[in-house]
Scaffold this motif. Structure first.
Motif, short mmCIF file in Angstrom:
data_model
loop_
_atom_site.label_atom_id
_atom_site.label_comp_id
_atom_site.label_asym_id
_atom_site.label_seq_id
_atom_site.Cartn_x
_atom_site.Cartn_y
_atom_site.Cartn_z
N UNK A 105 0.83 -1.21 0.00
CA UNK A 105 0.00 0.00 0.00
C UNK A 105 0.86 1.25 0.00
N UNK A 106 1.45 1.54 -1.15
CA UNK A 106 2.25 2.74 -1.33
C UNK A 106 1.96 3.35 -2.69
N UNK A 165 3.47 7.16 1.26
CA UNK A 165 2.99 8.36 1.96
C UNK A 165 3.61 8.60 3.34
N UNK A 166 4.63 7.82 3.69
CA UNK A 166 5.19 7.90 5.04
C UNK A 166 5.91 9.23 5.28
N UNK A 167 6.53 9.77 4.21
CA UNK A 167 7.21 11.06 4.36
C UNK A 167 6.22 12.14 4.77
N UNK A 168 5.13 12.24 4.05
CA UNK A 168 4.13 13.27 4.34
C UNK A 168 3.49 13.05 5.70
N UNK A 169 3.24 11.81 6.08
CA UNK A 169 2.68 11.53 7.42
C UNK A 169 3.62 12.01 8.51
N UNK A 223 -7.92 12.67 2.38
CA UNK A 223 -7.85 13.50 1.18
C UNK A 223 -6.80 14.59 1.31
N UNK A 224 -6.71 15.21 2.49
CA UNK A 224 -5.74 16.27 2.68
C UNK A 224 -4.32 15.79 2.55
N UNK A 225 -4.03 14.62 3.11
CA UNK A 225 -2.69 14.05 3.01
C UNK A 225 -2.38 13.66 1.58
N UNK A 226 -3.33 13.03 0.92
CA UNK A 226 -3.12 12.59 -0.46
C UNK A 226 -2.75 13.76 -1.36
N UNK A 274 4.19 13.75 -2.50
CA UNK A 274 5.04 13.88 -3.69
C UNK A 274 4.86 12.66 -4.56
N UNK A 275 4.70 12.88 -5.84
CA UNK A 275 4.46 11.79 -6.78
C UNK A 275 5.58 11.78 -7.82
#
Length: 329
Positions: free
Chosen positions: A51-52, A203-207, A279-282, A286-287
């Motif tokens: 799940x990444x 998404x671990x960086x943003x979390x 939604x806010x985190x998504x 960075x993609x």
């Protein structure tokens, strides 16, 4: 990789997908309803995922019926680690595994006999990074000559790229201490000061930034690792040889999804469904890039860096792991 299994999202993904994409027909693709289409030898496939961000196109291909249209029935199976997934491919428990190219190449060098079926993800700015906390006082990669870095797997992508970017900053590679810690536990390790920084992906960086006020010490995709090939999909060569039409259909559907993933908004939209982020985190994540073809030259960068770093004892020819129809393209 194992770039870290995220078990808490398994139920959400299973519910969102129903885990299975049912077969249907489409004259554009192998295995479709057209009488001129080749017969699919093995139309039901068990495909591993984590799940990444990397697997967003795979999810999109299921959600948007691209596999259905190719005549394929896909069961998504959450992986616990790269090494375990590759063993499951060899034993027949999985038909296709998701992993880092580093994991695939290590396994191949040890006799796994794999065939690459697609590139999943290529690094963009801050899609993989060394993350730290301001309170740790580690604000420049060169300030610690013997740092302790958390990585999610031993001798995998995190170790390879961390050594590269810290070496560029003047830190001797043999002075870096690595601790193997799952992505979900890296935030705690930073809080407890048991590591100076952690190699993370999205998404671990943003979390970590949201929950801790964490900062990026350095992008792990810079210099020799800029736009670095991160992850992909592979089957056993035995399975691929026995099911060439099926593998061609899988690659074609995946290619279409990878093309769709060039739309960042589409990627961010599906992240809300399967990666356990709101939604806010998504919207902040960075993609990177989603390659639409298997490129032997691009993949050889990984194998050559692995050899230079000592992860591989001898040079591995990445092209030899491509499907026969693509080896000379």
């Amino acid at each position: 990789m194992a770039i870290g299994a995220v078990r808490r999202t398994a139920a959400a993904l299973a519910g969102a997908l129903g885990l299975v994409a049912s077969a249907a027909g489409c004259s554009m693709l192998p295995g479709s309803g057209s009488s001129n289409s080749p017969t699919l030898e093995h139309p039901s496939l068990r495909v591993g995922y984590e799940a990444q961000v990397d697997v967003a196109p795979l999810y999109m291909a299921v959600k948007n019926s691209l596999f259905d249209n190719a005549g394929l029935k896909i069961e998504l199976v959450q992986e616990n680690s790269d090494d375990e997934a590759i063993k499951q491919v060899q034993s027949g428990q999985l038909d296709i595994a998701f992993a880092t190219h580093v994991s695939f190449f290590k396994a191949e060098a040890n006799g796994a006999q794999l065939e690459l079926q697609g590139e999943a993800y290529q690094a963009g700015t801050n899609t993989m990074a060394l993350v730290t906390l301001p309170s740790l006082g580690y604000n420049n990669p060169s300030t610690k000559q013997n740092p302790t870095i958390a990585v999610n797997a031993d001798n995998d992508l995190g170790v390879l790229t961390t050594k590269s970017v810290l070496d560029t900053a003047g830190v001797p590679q043999n002075k870096i201490a690595f601790k193997t810690i799952g992505f979900n536990d890296m935030i705690t390790a930073l809080q407890n000061r048991t590591v100076d920084a952690a190699f993370m992906v999205e998404p671990f960086i943003t979390r970590a930034e949201q929950q801790l006020g964490a900062t990026i010490l350095t992008d792990a995709a810079r210099g020799a690792t800029q736009e670095f090939p991160m992850t992909g999909y592979a089957s056993s060569k035995k399975f691929a040889d026995a099911n060439p039409n099926t593998m061609a259909a899988f690659r074609k559907a995946l290619q279409q999804a990878q093309e769709q993933a060039s739309d960042r908004l589409k990627v961010q939209s599906v992240l809300k469904d399967y990666a356990g982020v709101d939604a806010g985190t998504a919207d902040l994540i960075s993609v990177g890039n989603f390659p639409t073809t298997l490129n032997a030259v691009r993949l050889q960068r990984v194998a050559d860096m692995m050899e230079t770093s000592g992860m591989l004892g001898n040079r591995l020819d990445a092209q030899s792991m491509l499907p026969p129809t693509q080896q000379n393209s």
